[in-house]
Design a protein around this motif. Structure first.
Motif, mmCIF file in Angstrom:
data_model
loop_
_atom_site.group_PDB
_atom_site.id
_atom_site.type_symbol
_atom_site.label_atom_id
_atom_site.label_comp_id
_atom_site.label_asym_id
_atom_site.label_seq_id
_atom_site.Cartn_x
_atom_site.Cartn_y
_atom_site.Cartn_z
ATOM 1 N N MET A 160 0.930 -1.134 0.115
ATOM 2 C CA MET A 160 0.069 0.098 -0.071
ATOM 3 C C MET A 160 0.842 1.280 -0.028
ATOM 4 O O MET A 160 0.188 2.398 -0.320
ATOM 5 N N PRO A 161 1.953 1.136 0.421
ATOM 6 C CA PRO A 161 2.679 2.494 0.491
ATOM 7 C C PRO A 161 2.964 3.361 -0.774
ATOM 8 O O PRO A 161 2.750 4.436 -0.887
ATOM 9 N N ALA A 162 2.748 2.677 -2.071
ATOM 10 C CA ALA A 162 2.797 3.327 -3.373
ATOM 11 C C ALA A 162 1.497 4.188 -3.714
ATOM 12 O O ALA A 162 1.331 5.035 -3.997
ATOM 13 N N ARG A 169 0.613 12.163 0.210
ATOM 14 C CA ARG A 169 1.864 12.653 0.362
ATOM 15 C C ARG A 169 1.735 14.178 0.349
ATOM 16 O O ARG A 169 1.002 14.502 -0.597
ATOM 17 N N SER A 170 2.409 14.865 1.023
ATOM 18 C CA SER A 170 2.445 16.366 0.873
ATOM 19 C C SER A 170 4.076 16.827 0.767
ATOM 20 O O SER A 170 4.866 16.366 1.431
ATOM 21 N N GLY A 171 4.229 18.051 0.332
ATOM 22 C CA GLY A 171 5.595 18.569 0.111
ATOM 23 C C GLY A 171 5.611 19.670 1.063
ATOM 24 O O GLY A 171 6.878 20.045 1.179
ATOM 25 N N ASP A 172 4.664 19.461 2.048
ATOM 26 C CA ASP A 172 4.863 20.613 3.123
ATOM 27 C C ASP A 172 5.302 20.063 4.612
ATOM 28 O O ASP A 172 5.755 20.889 5.544
ATOM 29 N N GLU A 173 5.270 18.592 4.779
ATOM 30 C CA GLU A 173 5.592 18.147 6.020
ATOM 31 C C GLU A 173 5.787 16.610 5.734
ATOM 32 O O GLU A 173 5.391 15.908 4.792
ATOM 33 N N ASP A 174 6.608 15.840 6.765
ATOM 34 C CA ASP A 174 6.642 14.650 6.696
ATOM 35 C C ASP A 174 5.604 13.894 7.102
ATOM 36 O O ASP A 174 5.123 14.237 8.347
ATOM 37 N N ARG A 175 5.044 12.918 6.476
ATOM 38 C CA ARG A 175 3.981 12.175 6.861
ATOM 39 C C ARG A 175 3.830 10.801 6.880
ATOM 40 O O ARG A 175 4.734 10.205 6.218
ATOM 41 N N ALA A 176 3.205 10.072 7.669
ATOM 42 C CA ALA A 176 3.129 8.608 7.546
ATOM 43 C C ALA A 176 1.642 8.181 7.553
ATOM 44 O O ALA A 176 0.762 8.779 7.966
ATOM 45 N N VAL A 177 1.557 6.968 6.882
ATOM 46 C CA VAL A 177 -0.017 6.500 6.927
ATOM 47 C C VAL A 177 0.149 5.303 7.659
ATOM 48 O O VAL A 177 1.309 4.392 7.490
ATOM 49 N N GLY A 193 12.831 12.638 -0.769
ATOM 50 C CA GLY A 193 13.383 11.416 -0.585
ATOM 51 C C GLY A 193 12.429 10.313 -0.947
ATOM 52 O O GLY A 193 11.378 10.294 -1.083
ATOM 53 N N ALA A 194 13.127 8.825 -0.782
ATOM 54 C CA ALA A 194 12.207 7.896 -1.121
ATOM 55 C C ALA A 194 10.999 7.525 0.074
ATOM 56 O O ALA A 194 11.411 7.891 1.201
ATOM 57 N N VAL A 195 9.876 6.969 -0.459
ATOM 58 C CA VAL A 195 8.852 6.302 0.413
ATOM 59 C C VAL A 195 9.363 5.010 0.873
ATOM 60 O O VAL A 195 9.919 4.349 0.309
ATOM 61 N N ARG A 196 9.306 4.945 2.014
ATOM 62 C CA ARG A 196 9.558 3.557 2.861
ATOM 63 C C ARG A 196 8.354 3.170 3.598
ATOM 64 O O ARG A 196 7.393 3.884 3.711
ATOM 65 N N GLY A 197 8.376 1.727 3.711
ATOM 66 C CA GLY A 197 7.296 1.174 4.359
ATOM 67 C C GLY A 197 7.437 -0.204 4.982
ATOM 68 O O GLY A 197 8.315 -0.731 4.354
ATOM 69 N N PHE A 198 7.039 -0.563 6.003
ATOM 70 C CA PHE A 198 7.032 -1.950 6.691
ATOM 71 C C PHE A 198 6.000 -2.554 7.528
ATOM 72 O O PHE A 198 5.387 -1.520 8.019
ATOM 73 N N PRO A 356 4.896 -0.140 -12.851
ATOM 74 C CA PRO A 356 5.144 -0.907 -11.677
ATOM 75 C C PRO A 356 4.315 -0.537 -10.539
ATOM 76 O O PRO A 356 3.678 0.687 -10.681
ATOM 77 N N GLY A 357 3.912 -1.423 -9.426
ATOM 78 C CA GLY A 357 2.975 -1.068 -8.450
ATOM 79 C C GLY A 357 3.818 -1.393 -7.259
ATOM 80 O O GLY A 357 3.254 -0.931 -5.967
ATOM 81 N N ASN A 358 5.226 -1.881 -7.269
ATOM 82 C CA ASN A 358 5.816 -1.907 -6.128
ATOM 83 C C ASN A 358 6.923 -0.886 -5.676
ATOM 84 O O ASN A 358 7.062 -0.124 -6.856
ATOM 85 N N LEU A 359 7.081 -0.521 -4.568
ATOM 86 C CA LEU A 359 8.409 0.418 -4.317
ATOM 87 C C LEU A 359 9.518 -0.469 -3.719
ATOM 88 O O LEU A 359 9.402 -0.905 -2.493
#
Length: 377
Positions: A160-162, A169-177, A193-198, A356-359
């Protein structure tokens, strides 16, 4: 046979309707979301349909680590889950007042029975025969999204991170879902920078299983069971001592790892209510700890999934994350109950479009991959 994404795929544009289907780790039902992606993401219809009781019992039994099943039963379960998913798709379209001809494709996650992306023979196994879905609905169905990423050296999860990054995603703040399903997973979306998730560990799965065993209820409505008890700090420490929690990303897990046998091996005579309260705290502690460790500058945590309806869990998350705005996707116009189903509709669209659907920064795969197999109508 499934069709590779590069061949015989129906024409697809970024408009049109897509139907996403998923039965999550808790196996409490099949979520259906009818989605349009232009001019913005719109979940036009979302509903959860229960799995037939006998089918759910079989899924829950087989998702335990030591469960065994014959090859004949494997085939029958795959077909029966495919039939259940097809029936839900047709019912959802009827309830939404939409005809099958208006739907470009179904994106079906299926039901995960095993997820073991490590070792010398990594795999992730989802049941719910997509050929049955395509045949019974007359709609092109894209499914089996995880295995290509696993084949490329990734975990095949979280996927789901993609989607989260595409819509939140926002260019104004660091966010997490934060997705609070049976298992919790984070999508980390820095301003640059790169989106990450786990995966972070259990969310609802252990709480649901414990509640069912001791209260006969599928989940702890309004956290009433947990509120009867108190957190047992010794038990919490024993649970947190599992080495999995200290592993660095990328990492993923499932019910085959975090299930009642895992819990029982660490119990020491606590009351059922105290165990429930401790399991809620475990979910909050592991999510908050992972977020502080991996994205210490996070300004906003946006939650989705069934766990957003657990008021105690949401309160404990906020308490453990001072300075972080904790909210749900509803604040962004998206129903938190159907984000994941919408995400698999989005993945179907990406597959049909040859994208592509993965990151790789999330799953650890060797590179971007077009995910899933296409089963033409």
């Amino acid at each position: 046979m499934p069709t590779p994404p590069s061949a015989n795929a129906p024409a697809v544009t970024d408009g049109g309707l897509f139907l996403g289907l998923i039965s999550g780790t808790s196996a409490d039902g099949i979520d259906a979301a009818l989605v349009r992606f232009q001019p913005k993401v719109q979940v036009l219809f979302g509903r959860t349909y229960p799995l037939p009781a006998a089918l759910r019992e079989q899924v829950l039994a087989l998702s335990q680590a030591e469960a065994r099943i014959s090859l004949d039963d494997v085939g029958r379960l795959d077909t029966r889950l495919g039939q259940a998913f097809a029936a839900v798709a047709l019912q959802a379209l009827q309830d939404a007042g939409v005809v099958a001809a208006d739907v470009t494709a179904i994106g079906s996650h299926g039901q995960t029975l095993r997820h073991d992306p490590s070792g010398d023979a990594p795999f992730s196994q989802q049941f719910g025969d997509a050929s049955v879905i395509a045949e019974r609905t007359g709609i092109t169905t894209v499914a089996d999204f995880r295995r290509r990423d696993v084949a490329a050296g990734g975990h095949g999860a979280p996927l789901m991170p993609a989607f989260h990054a595409a819509v939140l995603r926002s260019g104004d703040e660091d966010r997490a879902v934060l997705n609070l399903g049976g298992i919790a997973n984070l999508s980390l979306m820095p301003r640059a920078g790169a989106v990450r998730g786990f995966d972070t560990g259990p969310a609802n799965g252990l709480m649901d299983a414990w509640c069912l065993e001791h209260r006969g209820q599928a989940y702890d409505r309004d956290a009433a069971f947990a509120r009867e008890g108190r957190v047992d700090e010794s038990l919490l420490a024993a649970l947190l001592a599992d080495p999995w929690f200290a592993l660095p990303p990328p990492k993923s897990t499932g019910r085959d790892q975090f299930q009642l046998q895992w819990l029982r091996a660490r119990l020491g005579g606590q009351s059922p209510a105290d165990v429930q309260a401790t399991l809620c705290e475990l979910s909050a502690a592991t999510v908050a700890g992972a977020l502080r460790r991996e994205m210490p500058g996070c300004a906003r945590l946006i939650a989705c999934g069934g766990g957003v309806h657990n008021p105690l869990l949401m309160q404990r998350l906020a308490a453990r994350l001072p300075g972080v705005a904790v909210e749900t996707t509803a604040a962004h116009g998206l129903d938190p109950d159907f984000i994941e189903a919408a995400g698999f509709a989005w993945l179907a669209r990406e597959t049909l479009a040859g994208r592509p659907g993965n990151l790789p920064s999330v799953t650890g795969a060797r590179g971007p991959r077009i995910l899933g197999a296409i089963h033409p109508a």
